[in-house]
Scaffold this motif. Structure first.
Motif, short mmCIF file in Angstrom:
data_model
loop_
_atom_site.label_atom_id
_atom_site.label_comp_id
_atom_site.label_asym_id
_atom_site.label_seq_id
_atom_site.Cartn_x
_atom_site.Cartn_y
_atom_site.Cartn_z
N LEU A 62 0.72 -0.97 0.26
CA LEU A 62 -0.27 0.37 0.18
C LEU A 62 0.72 1.03 0.22
O LEU A 62 1.97 1.36 1.20
CB LEU A 62 -0.97 -0.01 1.03
N THR A 63 0.22 2.59 -0.87
CA THR A 63 0.63 3.71 -0.26
C THR A 63 0.00 5.03 -0.04
O THR A 63 -1.10 4.84 -0.54
CB THR A 63 1.77 4.61 -1.58
N VAL A 64 0.15 5.32 1.20
CA VAL A 64 -1.46 6.09 1.66
C VAL A 64 -0.86 7.28 1.47
O VAL A 64 -0.30 7.97 2.51
CB VAL A 64 -1.23 5.65 3.79
N TYR A 65 -1.16 7.96 1.03
CA TYR A 65 -0.72 10.07 1.60
C TYR A 65 -1.58 10.31 2.39
O TYR A 65 -2.93 10.13 2.75
CB TYR A 65 -1.82 10.60 -0.21
N CYS A 66 -0.77 11.30 3.07
CA CYS A 66 -1.53 11.70 4.31
C CYS A 66 -1.58 13.20 4.28
O CYS A 66 0.21 13.74 3.84
CB CYS A 66 -0.88 10.81 5.76
N GLY A 67 -2.24 14.29 4.51
CA GLY A 67 -2.72 15.62 4.11
C GLY A 67 -2.24 16.51 5.97
O GLY A 67 -1.08 15.13 6.85
N ALA A 80 -0.45 1.36 9.82
CA ALA A 80 -0.69 1.32 10.89
C ALA A 80 -0.92 -0.90 11.13
O ALA A 80 -0.48 -1.88 11.15
CB ALA A 80 -0.56 1.51 11.82
N LEU A 81 -2.52 -0.69 10.83
CA LEU A 81 -2.79 -1.61 10.68
C LEU A 81 -2.01 -2.65 9.11
O LEU A 81 -2.56 -3.39 9.34
CB LEU A 81 -4.33 -1.42 10.00
N ALA A 82 -2.38 -2.14 8.44
CA ALA A 82 -2.01 -3.01 7.28
C ALA A 82 -0.09 -3.51 7.50
O ALA A 82 0.21 -4.68 7.72
CB ALA A 82 -0.97 -1.93 6.18
N ALA A 83 0.75 -2.14 8.63
CA ALA A 83 2.44 -3.12 8.57
C ALA A 83 2.07 -4.46 10.14
O ALA A 83 2.71 -5.51 9.51
CB ALA A 83 2.93 -1.38 9.04
N GLN A 84 0.78 -4.82 10.50
CA GLN A 84 0.78 -5.08 11.67
C GLN A 84 0.36 -6.16 10.73
O GLN A 84 0.80 -7.80 11.09
CB GLN A 84 -0.58 -4.90 11.98
N LYS A 85 -0.49 -5.98 9.78
CA LYS A 85 -0.63 -7.59 8.59
C LYS A 85 0.12 -8.40 7.62
O LYS A 85 0.26 -9.13 7.37
CB LYS A 85 -2.17 -7.06 8.12
N ARG A 86 1.44 -7.57 7.79
CA ARG A 86 2.43 -7.87 7.17
C ARG A 86 2.68 -7.44 5.97
O ARG A 86 3.29 -7.94 5.42
CB ARG A 86 3.25 -9.59 7.37
N ILE A 87 1.53 -6.51 5.26
CA ILE A 87 2.11 -5.75 4.17
C ILE A 87 2.71 -4.50 4.19
O ILE A 87 2.30 -3.56 4.62
CB ILE A 87 0.39 -5.41 3.72
N ALA A 88 3.38 -4.23 3.29
CA ALA A 88 4.33 -3.58 3.50
C ALA A 88 4.06 -2.41 2.73
O ALA A 88 2.73 -2.51 2.12
CB ALA A 88 4.86 -3.94 1.95
N VAL A 89 3.93 -1.02 3.08
CA VAL A 89 3.31 -0.15 3.38
C VAL A 89 4.13 1.20 3.54
O VAL A 89 5.07 0.71 4.21
CB VAL A 89 2.33 -0.01 4.29
N ASP A 90 3.61 2.28 2.72
CA ASP A 90 4.76 3.22 3.13
C ASP A 90 3.60 4.86 2.71
O ASP A 90 2.62 4.88 2.05
CB ASP A 90 6.09 3.82 1.63
N HIS A 124 8.23 13.87 -8.72
CA HIS A 124 8.03 13.44 -9.45
C HIS A 124 8.39 11.93 -9.39
O HIS A 124 8.51 11.52 -9.61
CB HIS A 124 9.05 13.49 -10.28
N GLY A 125 7.63 11.70 -8.26
CA GLY A 125 8.47 10.45 -7.17
C GLY A 125 7.45 9.20 -8.21
O GLY A 125 6.18 9.53 -8.88
N ALA A 126 7.63 8.19 -7.77
CA ALA A 126 6.75 6.82 -7.95
C ALA A 126 6.18 5.92 -6.89
O ALA A 126 6.21 6.64 -6.07
CB ALA A 126 7.50 6.06 -8.63
N ILE A 127 4.87 6.01 -7.44
CA ILE A 127 3.96 5.38 -6.81
C ILE A 127 4.54 3.51 -5.51
O ILE A 127 3.92 2.72 -6.90
CB ILE A 127 2.57 5.37 -6.45
N ALA A 128 4.92 3.25 -5.02
CA ALA A 128 5.53 1.62 -4.82
C ALA A 128 3.79 1.05 -4.74
O ALA A 128 4.10 -0.32 -5.18
CB ALA A 128 6.66 1.91 -3.47
N GLY A 129 3.21 1.56 -3.96
CA GLY A 129 1.84 0.54 -3.26
C GLY A 129 1.09 -0.51 -4.48
O GLY A 129 0.69 0.85 -5.89
N GLU A 130 0.74 -1.18 -4.22
CA GLU A 130 -0.50 -1.62 -5.45
C GLU A 130 -1.37 -1.51 -5.38
O GLU A 130 -2.23 -0.94 -6.26
CB GLU A 130 -0.42 -3.31 -5.39
N LYS A 161 -3.83 2.91 -10.26
CA LYS A 161 -3.58 2.10 -9.08
C LYS A 161 -4.98 2.43 -8.54
O LYS A 161 -5.61 3.22 -8.93
CB LYS A 161 -2.42 2.55 -8.82
N PRO A 162 -5.40 1.17 -8.60
CA PRO A 162 -6.24 1.24 -7.20
C PRO A 162 -6.59 2.36 -6.25
O PRO A 162 -5.21 1.94 -5.11
CB PRO A 162 -6.99 -0.16 -7.13
#
Length: 507
Positions: A62-67, A80-90, A124-130, A161-162
């Motif tokens: 996952l990639t989460v955008y936070c304002g 945080a919940l994604a990290a607990q599930k061992r999902i790669a998240v940034d 100009h960065g790339a989104i890592a998450g699916e 991406k979704p």
């Protein structure tokens, strides 16, 4: 007509709120129910994360955008919940976490404790998450996004991406559904109070599939009256008078459809046939002489009359319970004469009237007796609404709720503002919003069918407001049934008519 069918409407609440009202609900949950703000935030984050997993169960990253507001706090919880599930998240940050509101800062610390990778936004960065989670801007934002926020929205939309939006797609106005630059989400999860802008104007397009979670705060929601409510045919059908065993056609009204100038006979026919299929006892058509044989051959149950002047129309008006004027009416001297006669007779004899199409355009030009009326239905699309209010289409669409209220205040009766999330305003009642229909209904003749449906319901004893509300819902529901059979792209207005009869069969 409405233009979408993505909302999980059966699971959504009836009441629709402004951003300020939702803030009041938040505070009531905290103050009256004693729920700490961070607990509400964690409930929201968990509800969103569970919905994300339902839609994309194989997600590995996952990639989460936070304002910089509480919407960002929901995003930090999801991460945080994604990290607990061992999902790669940034997390992509657009604001200094040290300046976050207190609850959002606590959520940020929660994400840090779970080892979530965080970095400032890079244009100009790339989104890592699916899958992308939008926690940029919540309901407190106003105006078009600027600076990095506008760039981040473009980055999300261009990634292909979704996208899951938290509470509301960033850039969408919660009050009006207006948007300039906004995130286009595949799924939106709305919390505590359902925002009215999610369901009209650009809201349906930008929200994708819309879900709602009350965060266990239904008690406070029930205490705050809403000025806008979702409407559905099931509750409105109960207001349609039942048919007695000794009924005869005279008890179910006489609809007179006036229209069908040269080249437009089909519009009047669609309206009249819809009225007949929706239960009117008698249906007549006043039209050009050249169209009589075509109308009778298509639908012999209709009474078709050739009229060349307003004087010839009057005997037909004397027999009518409700008049529909506008379908295929045109703008010729013949058209204007019939409109003036129908409008004058309706006003003098208190005959309900449904006005559509060119009848509305001529009303806007002052060719009809001035003054508000309590027994007519106006059914403008945004272009017609703009002419009626001496405005323009962008102004109408920028705040559809205000536009329909202004129309009703100026003209009276029941006003239906068509479009995605059609709105109905009548007297002091809450504005009704119909989240029904689909994009296949964006085709010629749909409005003609709708005017016939509304007229038939009035003929059978419903008030103009109730008939307008139920008519819109039946029309949209029939459009969905027709789309299931024919598909959206090839749907015709006439395809709805059998389904209208089917929907009314059990009433």
């Amino acid at each position: 007509m409405t233009m979408y069918n993505h909302t999980q409407s059966q699971a959504l609440p009836r009441a629709l709120y402004t951003a300020e009202q939702v803030k009041a609900l938040d505070q009531a949950a905290i103050n009256e129910l004693g729920i700490p703000g961070i607990k509400l935030m964690k409930r929201a984050g968990r509800a969103a994360f569970e919905r994300l997993l339902q839609h994309w169960p194989e997600t590995d990253s996952l990639t989460v955008y936070c304002g910089g507001g509480n919407n960002a706090g929901d995003g930090y919880v999801v991460a945080a919940l994604a990290a607990q599930k061992r999902i790669a998240v940034d997390i992509v940050q657009l604001a200094d976490p040290e300046k976050l509101p207190a609850d959002a800062y606590t959520a940020y610390q929660f994400a840090r404790q779970e080892g979530v990778i965080m970095a400032p936004f890079q244009e100009h960065g790339a989104i890592a998450g699916e899958v992308v989670v939008d926690g940029l801007l919540g309901i407190g934002a106003s105006g078009a996004p600027r600076g990095d926020y506008a760039a981040a929205i473009r980055q999300i939309n261009e990634a292909g991406k979704p996208v899951l939006a938290l509470d509301i797609p960033s850039g969408l106005c919660a009050d009006s559904g207006h948007a300039e630059d906004a995130v286009k989400a595949d799924v939106t999860v709305c919390f505590i109070g359902l925002k009215r802008g999610l369901l009209t104007a650009r809201g349906p397009k930008l929200c994708g599939r819309l879900y709602y979670h009350d965060l266990a705060c239904a008690e406070v929601c029930n205490k705050l009256p809403a000025g806008v409510e979702r409407i559905q045919s099931a509750e409105l059908l109960a207001r349609l008078p039942a048919r007695e065993a000794d009924a005869h056609k005279g008890r179910f009204g006489h609809v007179l459809v006036v229209g069908g100038d040269y080249g437009f006979a089909g519009a009047a026919l669609l309206s009249a046939e819809s009225a007949a299929r929706c239960g009117a006892g008698l249906v007549s058509v006043a039209t050009r002489a050249e169209h009589i044989s075509a109308i009778i051959s298509r639908r012999p149950e209709l009474m078709a009359h050739a009229v060349v002047s307003g004087q010839e129309l009057e005997p037909l008006l004397e027999k009518a319970t409700v008049v529909v004027i506008g379908p295929g009416l045109g703008r010729s001297p013949w058209s204007e004469q019939l409109l003036q006669k129908a409008a004058d007779y309706s006003a003098e004899h208190h005959i309900p009237m449904v006005m559509d199409a060119d009848a509305l355009n001529m009303l806007a030009e002052g060719r009809v007796l001035e003054g508000a009326r309590d027994n007519w239905v106006l059914t403008p699309h945004p272009g017609e609404a703009a002419r009626l209010l001496k405005s323009d289409i962008p102004s109408i669409e920028n705040d559809r709720f205000e536009s329909v209220a202004q129309l009703q205040q100026r003209y009276g009766g029941a006003v239906l503002l068509k479009g995605a999330g059609s709105l109905i305003c009548c007297n002091q009642a809450a504005i009704g919003l119909a989240s029904v229909g689909n994009p296949g209904m964006a085709t010629a003749g749909m409005g003609d069918v709708l005017s016939g449906v509304i007229a038939a319901l009035i003929a059978q004893g419903m008030s103009v407001g109730d008939a307008c509300r139920l008519g819109v819902c039946l029309h949209g529901d029939a459009g969905d049934l027709a789309a299931d059979e024919f598909g959206q792209r090839g749907m015709l207005a006439a395809d709805l008519i059998p389904y209208l009869a089917e929907l009314l069969a059990e009433s």
